[in-house]
Design an enzyme around this catalytic site. Structure first.
Site, PDB file in Angstrom:
ATOM      1  N   SER A 178      52.138  -3.118  -5.234  1.00 34.46           N
ATOM      2  CA  SER A 178      52.653  -3.969  -4.160  1.00 34.46           C
ATOM      3  C   SER A 178      51.478  -4.632  -3.455  1.00 34.46           C
ATOM      4  O   SER A 178      50.364  -4.098  -3.434  1.00 34.46           O
ATOM      5  CB  SER A 178      53.454  -3.137  -3.157  1.00 34.46           C
ATOM      6  OG  SER A 178      53.726  -3.880  -1.979  1.00 34.46           O
ATOM      7  N   TYR A 191      54.612   4.264   2.334  1.00 31.53           N
ATOM      8  CA  TYR A 191      54.871   3.376   1.199  1.00 31.53           C
ATOM      9  C   TYR A 191      53.581   2.690   0.758  1.00 31.53           C
ATOM     10  O   TYR A 191      53.252   2.651  -0.436  1.00 31.53           O
ATOM     11  CB  TYR A 191      55.918   2.344   1.589  1.00 31.53           C
ATOM     12  CG  TYR A 191      56.210   1.302   0.533  1.00 31.53           C
ATOM     13  CD1 TYR A 191      57.097   1.565  -0.506  1.00 31.53           C
ATOM     14  CD2 TYR A 191      55.621   0.032   0.580  1.00 31.53           C
ATOM     15  CE1 TYR A 191      57.376   0.617  -1.474  1.00 31.53           C
ATOM     16  CE2 TYR A 191      55.900  -0.925  -0.376  1.00 31.53           C
ATOM     17  CZ  TYR A 191      56.777  -0.629  -1.402  1.00 31.53           C
ATOM     18  OH  TYR A 191      57.046  -1.578  -2.355  1.00 31.53           O
ATOM     19  N   LYS A 195      51.511   2.906  -2.908  1.00 33.65           N
ATOM     20  CA  LYS A 195      51.195   1.754  -3.743  1.00 33.65           C
ATOM     21  C   LYS A 195      49.695   1.643  -3.995  1.00 33.65           C
ATOM     22  O   LYS A 195      49.261   1.169  -5.055  1.00 33.65           O
ATOM     23  CB  LYS A 195      51.748   0.477  -3.102  1.00 33.65           C
ATOM     24  CG  LYS A 195      53.279   0.438  -3.097  1.00 33.65           C
ATOM     25  CD  LYS A 195      53.861   0.595  -4.498  1.00 33.65           C
ATOM     26  CE  LYS A 195      55.371   0.457  -4.522  1.00 33.65           C
ATOM     27  NZ  LYS A 195      55.929   0.517  -5.893  1.00 33.65           N
TER      28      LYS A 195
END
Length: 286
Positions: A178, A191, A195
């Site tokens: 990401s 999160y 990533k």
């Protein structure tokens, strides 16, 4: 088909259940392949998180290129059935498997089922992910951290570990990272951390497998219109989604899927340990 460049941000909306349902999104994400020329003919791919969003677009694009596809999803049965229909519409086989990829036994089970039903495995796309915004680090519970890491990075270890004995020379592994791995996100701390781990996992694994002729690369999308968005953010945030990119709009899954096709195909035979960045023009290092 509508020109995605004219779409701007989606209208305000919200879904109460993660990871979200594509069938409830307005407008529906654009998943349709732009073109195909048989680059994956006769191959078999396993795509986690393949029921909707980027995973659906990748599964359909792979099918258009000649691959049979196994998709893995949590419990979004209607979305998975639609993806299966779209793959089979292109003349390829599709196996839809419901599993929790944060559990090693589930990951091993989907690899076995793919081999049993489709006969081989040539491409692994580690795409399943979840995110839970929190305004402060102090709001992130131990349970949330573990769940996010299990889904987003543990699953990649589990699936790849199970698949490796069955991957031959020329096989490809493509991981979904990401833009948050590079620029961070203040309300997606766990999160973003997962990533970043995906990028490091990709680079390290590529070096581990290079002598075996197995390529490992990643794609780091920017803001893409997938079910994860309305199931994560408020209506107001969804209505502004993608506006902070240089292109000033949200991306569509179909605009990302081509990167996966390229990395899975022989067109990328001289690439391993690399990351592609379909992110609307945001310049990052790496």
């Amino acid at each position: 088909m509508n020109d995605p460049r004219a779409q701007g941000s989606p209208p305000p909306q919200h879904q109460d259940v993660q990871p979200g349902r594509e069938q409830d999104m307005e407008p529906s994400p654009d998943y349709a392949p732009r073109h195909a020329c048989g680059r994956l003919q006769g191959r078999v791919a396993l795509v986690t998180g393949g029921d909707s969003g980027i995973g659906r677009a990748v599964a359909v694009a792979f099918a258009a290129e000649g691959a049979d596809v196994a998709i893995v999803y949590l419990d979004e049965h209607d979305d998975a059935a639609e993806t299966r229909r779209l793959v089979e519409q292109r003349g390829r086989k599709c196996l839809a498997l419901s599993a929790d990829m944060g559990r090693e036994e589930d990951a091993a089970g989907v690899v076995k089922a793919t081999l049993d039903e489709l006969g081989r495995l040539d491409i692994v796309v580690n795409n399943a992910a979840e995110q839970h915004p929190q305004e402060s680090l102090s709001d992130i519970t131990e349970e949330q951290i573990e769940r996010t890491f299990r889904t987003n990075i543990f699953s990649m270890f589990f699936v790849t570990k199970a698949a490796l004995p069955h991957l031959g020379r020329g096989a490809a592994i493509v991981n979904t990272a990401s833009v948050t791995a590079y620029k961070g996100n203040p309300i997606l701390l766990d999160y973003s951390a997962t990533k970043g781990a995906v990028v490091s996992f990709t680079r390290a694994l590529s070096q581990s497998l290079v002598a075996e002729g197995i390529r490992v690369n990643a794609v780091a999308p920017g803001p893409i219109w997938t079910p994860l968005i309305p199931s994560t953010f408020s209506e107001e945030q969804v209505g502004e989604f993608g506006q902070n990119t240089p292109m000033g709009r949200v991306g569509q899954p179909a605009e990302v899927a081509g990167a996966y096709v390229f990395l899975a195909s022989d067109d990328a035979a001289y690439m391993t340990g690399q990351v592609l960045h379909p992110n609307g023009g945001t310049v990052v290092n790496g």
